[in-house]
Design a protein around this motif. Structure first.
Motif, PDB file in Angstrom:
ATOM      1  N   MET A   1       0.830  -1.200   0.000  1.00  0.00           N
ATOM      2  CA  MET A   1       0.000   0.000   0.000  1.00  0.00           C
ATOM      3  C   MET A   1       0.868   1.255   0.000  1.00  0.00           C
ATOM      4  N   ARG A   2       0.485   2.216  -0.834  1.00  0.00           N
ATOM      5  CA  ARG A   2       1.117   3.525  -0.812  1.00  0.00           C
ATOM      6  C   ARG A   2       0.125   4.528  -0.236  1.00  0.00           C
ATOM      7  N   ILE A   3       0.642   5.455   0.561  1.00  0.00           N
ATOM      8  CA  ILE A   3      -0.183   6.537   1.093  1.00  0.00           C
ATOM      9  C   ILE A   3       0.403   7.849   0.590  1.00  0.00           C
ATOM     10  N   LEU A   4      -0.424   8.605  -0.133  1.00  0.00           N
ATOM     11  CA  LEU A   4      -0.002   9.887  -0.697  1.00  0.00           C
ATOM     12  C   LEU A   4      -0.598  11.017   0.135  1.00  0.00           C
ATOM     13  N   LEU A   5       0.194  12.051   0.335  1.00  0.00           N
ATOM     14  CA  LEU A   5      -0.269  13.230   1.070  1.00  0.00           C
ATOM     15  C   LEU A   5      -0.752  14.265   0.069  1.00  0.00           C
ATOM     16  N   ALA A   6      -2.022  14.647   0.200  1.00  0.00           N
ATOM     17  CA  ALA A   6      -2.640  15.592  -0.730  1.00  0.00           C
ATOM     18  C   ALA A   6      -2.259  17.023  -0.391  1.00  0.00           C
ATOM     19  N   LYS A 212     -10.578   1.185   0.817  1.00  0.00           N
ATOM     20  CA  LYS A 212      -9.835   0.237   0.002  1.00  0.00           C
ATOM     21  C   LYS A 212     -10.717  -0.934  -0.425  1.00  0.00           C
ATOM     22  N   GLU A 213     -11.561  -1.386   0.503  1.00  0.00           N
ATOM     23  CA  GLU A 213     -12.448  -2.510   0.192  1.00  0.00           C
ATOM     24  C   GLU A 213     -13.468  -2.132  -0.876  1.00  0.00           C
ATOM     25  N   VAL A 214     -14.090  -0.961  -0.708  1.00  0.00           N
ATOM     26  CA  VAL A 214     -15.155  -0.537  -1.626  1.00  0.00           C
ATOM     27  C   VAL A 214     -14.591  -0.115  -2.977  1.00  0.00           C
ATOM     28  N   SER A 215     -13.474   0.629  -2.953  1.00  0.00           N
ATOM     29  CA  SER A 215     -12.906   1.168  -4.192  1.00  0.00           C
ATOM     30  C   SER A 215     -12.092   0.154  -4.971  1.00  0.00           C
ATOM     31  N   GLY A 216     -11.618  -0.897  -4.274  1.00  0.00           N
ATOM     32  CA  GLY A 216     -10.749  -1.869  -4.917  1.00  0.00           C
ATOM     33  C   GLY A 216      -9.333  -1.367  -5.108  1.00  0.00           C
ATOM     34  N   CYS A 217      -9.012  -0.203  -4.534  1.00  0.00           N
ATOM     35  CA  CYS A 217      -7.675   0.384  -4.666  1.00  0.00           C
ATOM     36  C   CYS A 217      -6.760  -0.095  -3.546  1.00  0.00           C
ATOM     37  N   LYS A 218      -5.506  -0.305  -3.871  1.00  0.00           N
ATOM     38  CA  LYS A 218      -4.547  -0.628  -2.815  1.00  0.00           C
ATOM     39  C   LYS A 218      -3.892   0.634  -2.277  1.00  0.00           C
ATOM     40  N   ASP A 219      -3.929   1.726  -3.062  1.00  0.00           N
ATOM     41  CA  ASP A 219      -3.281   2.971  -2.664  1.00  0.00           C
ATOM     42  C   ASP A 219      -4.320   4.040  -2.369  1.00  0.00           C
TER      43      ASP A 219
END
Length: 310
Positions: A1-6, A212-219
């Motif tokens: 998982m990557r976490i980006l700071l907006a 993550k579960e709903v969107s299917g995204c890992k990041d």
């Protein structure tokens, strides 16, 4: 998982990027948008928004920063992307999500979600103008006033050459009102082949898990949630069970004030601190009390004495 700071226009700038990435948990940051109109911007404009360009485009704790551009002039966007790439940008991000009326009236940000052909042309021109080693990414919302063209816009970005798409799961008209429609991010991720990053309404580690579960995204990308809880990224990663104490937050706030002091007049500095305290109120009851007191302080000594920091 990557976490980006907006980025957050007028608050989450390079000063706050430095402090939040020092707390930890982030893989990448995106700068506040740099507005491109009809001219090639001077180098000092890029350095002002992204002083990390002086340091290999990384925060002091080593987290890379993408430079975000906003505009609708295809050629000027390409020219400015090439310019900032020559200054050492880690990556170029293109803003198709800003909902601010002043930006949209000038055909920028989310306004372009009504013109997917222009979105495609901008990304294609920027991708062609930037060396292949420098990633070009884009951020979008689900649409301007409906989700009708969400999938078309995402495909336009992919076909233009965006290597990753961050999706804020609301329309421009939705603004920042909950909920965020994470299920639409899943639809977008199922339509394009490039990586999709989920953004919107992630305030807690539990929110991140559900997103993550709903969107299917890992990041994921977090902004307001990170400002409200500076340890949120670490908690999402399960590297912390509890948020920072209020005493620890006070020290970070004081450091932020010191960083602001050299560049801003007192009124502007106080405004930034009040904005941050406003978000901290979501996680810290002490912030509401301190907000009422801090808004009346006018100099560094008063601020130092109130926080009891020596």
């Amino acid at each position: 998982m990557r976490i980006l700071l907006a980025p957050m226009e007028g608050l989450l700038d390079f000063r706050l990027r430095n402090l939040l990435t020092r707390v930890g948990g982030y893989d990448e940051c995106v700068s506040e948008f740099i507005r491109v109109n009809d001219t090639l911007l001077p180098s000092h404009r890029f350095y002002r928004y992204v002083p990390e360009l002086y340091e290999n485009c990384r925060t002091k704790s080593g987290v890379p920063v993408k430079v975000q551009l906003l505009g609708s002039d295809i050629n000027c966007m390409a020219e400015n992307a090439s310019k900032v790439a020559s200054l050492g940008a880690y990556g170029i991000d293109i803003n198709f999500g800003c909902p601010a009326p002043t930006v949209n009236r000038n055909r920028g940000g989310a306004a372009l979600l009504k013109e997917p052909d222009i979105m495609f042309a901008i990304v294609k021109a920027v991708r062609s103008a930037v060396p292949s080693a420098i990633p070009v990414t884009a951020k979008m919302r689900l649409g301007y006033d409906s989700t009708e063209q969400a999938l078309v816009c995402a495909k336009a970005l992919e076909e233009g050459g965006a290597e990753e798409i961050v999706v804020h799961a609301r329309t421009k008209t939705d603004g920042y009102k909950p909920p965020a429609y994470w299920d639409w991010i899943y639809k977008i991720g199922s339509t394009v082949k490039v990586p999709v990053v989920a953004n919107g309404e992630i305030w807690t580690a539990e929110d991140a898990k559900r997103c993550k579960e709903v969107s299917g995204c890992k990041d994921i990308m977090i902004g307001r949630g990170a400002v409200a809880n500076p340890s949120l990224a670490l908690m999402i990663r399960e590297k912390r069970k509890e948020k920072l104490s209020w005493e620890e937050i006070k020290k970070i706030l004081f450091q932020y004030w010191l960083n602001l002091e050299t560049e801003m007049e007192i009124k502007s500095r106080a405004g930034r601190i009040k904005q941050w305290l406003h978000y901290l109120c979501r996680q810290y009851p002490e912030a509401e009390r301190d907000f009422e007191i801090v808004k009346r302080l006018t100099n560094i000594e008063d601020f130092r004495n109130y926080w009891n920091i020596h």
